[in-house]
Design a protein around this motif. Sequence first.
Motif, mmCIF file in Angstrom:
data_model
loop_
_atom_site.group_PDB
_atom_site.id
_atom_site.type_symbol
_atom_site.label_atom_id
_atom_site.label_comp_id
_atom_site.label_asym_id
_atom_site.label_seq_id
_atom_site.Cartn_x
_atom_site.Cartn_y
_atom_site.Cartn_z
ATOM 1 N N ALA A 62 40.873 35.338 47.406
ATOM 2 C CA ALA A 62 40.188 34.096 47.038
ATOM 3 C C ALA A 62 39.530 33.440 48.246
ATOM 4 O O ALA A 62 38.416 32.897 48.140
ATOM 5 N N LEU A 63 40.180 33.512 49.388
ATOM 6 C CA LEU A 63 39.621 32.905 50.595
ATOM 7 C C LEU A 63 38.452 33.722 51.138
ATOM 8 O O LEU A 63 37.461 33.153 51.612
ATOM 9 N N ARG A 64 38.551 35.053 51.080
ATOM 10 C CA ARG A 64 37.429 35.896 51.500
ATOM 11 C C ARG A 64 36.214 35.653 50.611
ATOM 12 O O ARG A 64 35.085 35.569 51.081
ATOM 13 N N PHE A 65 36.468 35.557 49.317
ATOM 14 C CA PHE A 65 35.412 35.277 48.353
ATOM 15 C C PHE A 65 34.733 33.947 48.677
ATOM 16 O O PHE A 65 33.504 33.839 48.698
ATOM 17 N N LEU A 66 35.535 32.931 48.929
ATOM 18 C CA LEU A 66 35.008 31.596 49.222
ATOM 19 C C LEU A 66 34.151 31.620 50.482
ATOM 20 O O LEU A 66 33.066 31.029 50.528
ATOM 21 N N GLU A 67 34.632 32.322 51.486
ATOM 22 C CA GLU A 67 33.891 32.413 52.747
ATOM 23 C C GLU A 67 32.533 33.058 52.542
ATOM 24 O O GLU A 67 31.514 32.602 53.079
ATOM 25 N N LYS A 68 32.486 34.109 51.726
ATOM 26 C CA LYS A 68 31.225 34.793 51.468
ATOM 27 C C LYS A 68 30.264 33.920 50.676
ATOM 28 O O LYS A 68 29.061 33.899 50.939
ATOM 29 N N ALA A 69 30.819 33.212 49.690
ATOM 30 C CA ALA A 69 29.978 32.333 48.877
ATOM 31 C C ALA A 69 29.316 31.273 49.741
ATOM 32 O O ALA A 69 28.109 31.009 49.632
ATOM 33 N N VAL A 70 30.094 30.672 50.619
ATOM 34 C CA VAL A 70 29.563 29.632 51.509
ATOM 35 C C VAL A 70 28.513 30.221 52.443
ATOM 36 O O VAL A 70 27.456 29.623 52.678
ATOM 37 N N GLU A 71 28.786 31.418 52.943
ATOM 38 C CA GLU A 71 27.875 32.050 53.899
ATOM 39 C C GLU A 71 26.502 32.327 53.304
ATOM 40 O O GLU A 71 25.481 32.185 53.990
ATOM 41 N N ILE A 72 26.456 32.738 52.035
ATOM 42 C CA ILE A 72 25.162 33.077 51.425
ATOM 43 C C ILE A 72 24.580 31.932 50.598
ATOM 44 O O ILE A 72 23.558 32.083 49.952
ATOM 45 N N GLY A 73 25.247 30.776 50.614
ATOM 46 C CA GLY A 73 24.720 29.616 49.902
ATOM 47 C C GLY A 73 24.915 29.656 48.407
ATOM 48 O O GLY A 73 24.138 29.064 47.650
ATOM 49 N N SER A 74 25.958 30.356 47.961
ATOM 50 C CA SER A 74 26.259 30.455 46.533
ATOM 51 C C SER A 74 27.397 29.506 46.177
ATOM 52 O O SER A 74 28.310 29.279 46.982
ATOM 53 N N VAL A 75 27.357 28.953 44.973
ATOM 54 C CA VAL A 75 28.411 28.042 44.520
ATOM 55 C C VAL A 75 29.599 28.859 44.027
ATOM 56 O O VAL A 75 29.459 29.663 43.105
ATOM 57 N N PRO A 76 30.797 28.671 44.608
ATOM 58 C CA PRO A 76 31.974 29.426 44.174
ATOM 59 C C PRO A 76 32.585 28.842 42.903
ATOM 60 O O PRO A 76 32.828 27.634 42.811
ATOM 61 N N LEU A 77 32.822 29.701 41.915
ATOM 62 C CA LEU A 77 33.371 29.274 40.631
ATOM 63 C C LEU A 77 34.599 30.131 40.323
ATOM 64 O O LEU A 77 34.519 31.364 40.326
ATOM 65 N N ALA A 78 35.721 29.498 40.056
ATOM 66 C CA ALA A 78 36.955 30.209 39.712
ATOM 67 C C ALA A 78 37.104 30.212 38.197
ATOM 68 O O ALA A 78 37.130 29.153 37.568
ATOM 69 N N GLU A 79 37.191 31.410 37.598
ATOM 70 C CA GLU A 79 37.337 31.491 36.147
ATOM 71 C C GLU A 79 38.742 31.946 35.771
ATOM 72 O O GLU A 79 39.422 32.632 36.536
ATOM 73 N N GLY A 80 39.169 31.526 34.589
ATOM 74 C CA GLY A 80 40.491 31.915 34.122
ATOM 75 C C GLY A 80 41.598 31.001 34.609
ATOM 76 O O GLY A 80 42.770 31.399 34.614
ATOM 77 N N VAL A 81 41.260 29.778 34.998
ATOM 78 C CA VAL A 81 42.273 28.838 35.476
ATOM 79 C C VAL A 81 43.130 28.367 34.298
ATOM 80 O O VAL A 81 42.592 27.868 33.304
ATOM 81 N N GLU A 82 44.431 28.536 34.404
ATOM 82 C CA GLU A 82 45.320 28.165 33.302
ATOM 83 C C GLU A 82 46.415 27.180 33.692
ATOM 84 O O GLU A 82 47.089 26.639 32.812
ATOM 85 N N THR A 83 46.606 26.946 34.985
ATOM 86 C CA THR A 83 47.667 26.032 35.407
ATOM 87 C C THR A 83 47.155 25.038 36.438
ATOM 88 O O THR A 83 46.190 25.296 37.175
ATOM 89 N N LYS A 84 47.815 23.892 36.500
ATOM 90 C CA LYS A 84 47.469 22.858 37.469
ATOM 91 C C LYS A 84 47.693 23.363 38.896
ATOM 92 O O LYS A 84 46.921 23.032 39.810
ATOM 93 N N GLU A 85 48.739 24.176 39.087
ATOM 94 C CA GLU A 85 49.052 24.677 40.420
ATOM 95 C C GLU A 85 47.914 25.528 40.977
ATOM 96 O O GLU A 85 47.510 25.355 42.139
#
Length: 334
Positions: free
Chosen positions: A278-301
């Motif tokens: 998840a952190l590698r993904f986030l880093e790449k998204a920020v680097e290329i100017g893409s908005v990071p979106l997490a899908e399948g979130v089911e819990t508050k944690e």
Amino acid sequence: MECNNCSVAELKFDIKLEGETNLSLMDKVVSHLARRVMETTRKENRLFMNERGAKEFLDFCLHHMEPAKVLFRIDKGEWNKIEEMEQVFNTEWIDDVIRKELLGCHYQPIVTADGEIFAYEMLARFHHEDGTVIYPNEIFPAAKSRSRLYALDRVCRMAAVRHAAVLKDVKAFINFIPTSIYSPEFCLRSTTNLANELGLDPRQLVFEVVETEKVDDVDHLREILAFYKKKGFQYALDDVGEGYSTIELLADLKPHYMKLDMQYVQGVADDADKQKTALRFLEKAVEIGSVPLAEGVETKEDFDWLKQRGYQLFQGYYFGKPAKEPQGIVTVPV
């Protein structure tokens, strides 16, 4: 005018015979079909016919030939074993679903870190004429069996655009299968024309690549995304994970949004390996100017962990299940 792939045209069967026994029976097969007024074209060890003829041929083949040495394909598709032909006939109902557009769309919210509705993903839902539900695990294998994925993808895109017209001040994420598009200029013309007719702002629509991990022809995908961009639409890459991690490739495609595959989202708060991804993904998204979106979130944690690390958009049952009408989120994040 539609091409045969995007419409429910009559299927054309290409049957290949191998083995001495089967080849010796070719004349008898052709004569047998001719007596039943079924047109067949013969070319070397190949027979070409429509679906009515293919049904009769299958019966003849199973009773008089060596089925293990017979292959068939539909409209220049992949070659299949003859025993799979029965499945093609059994899934003829998919033609009605596409021709009569027996489908609608459900809306699933995509929210910001503050819990505000940012967009809805448009999710196709199918049914028979009597109203009974057809589940995705039925519809897509049936469409693939009858070489109807192109037509199914088109009718789903069109339905999604029509349903997006009711949304105000939020975006609509619309799925598409890259391999179902031969030429963007031709295959997507009806989609873009419909959006214009409905008065939709192109910036409101986000076209989402389905199964990004399985894309083999990157040049073709690049051509499709360039077409969308030229028309003013945005696009997203779905199910991005470890296998689609080449930063040069992502930077080349320049997606407006990148969706982290739910397998790395669910349980991420307590799983060190998922956190690394998840952190590698986030880093790449920020680097290329893409908005990071997490899908399948089911819990508050999981939501809290992702939000605290910098994820900007979220989707999943924690915020709302797909519904027939656009709904506000069920759980307001705190």
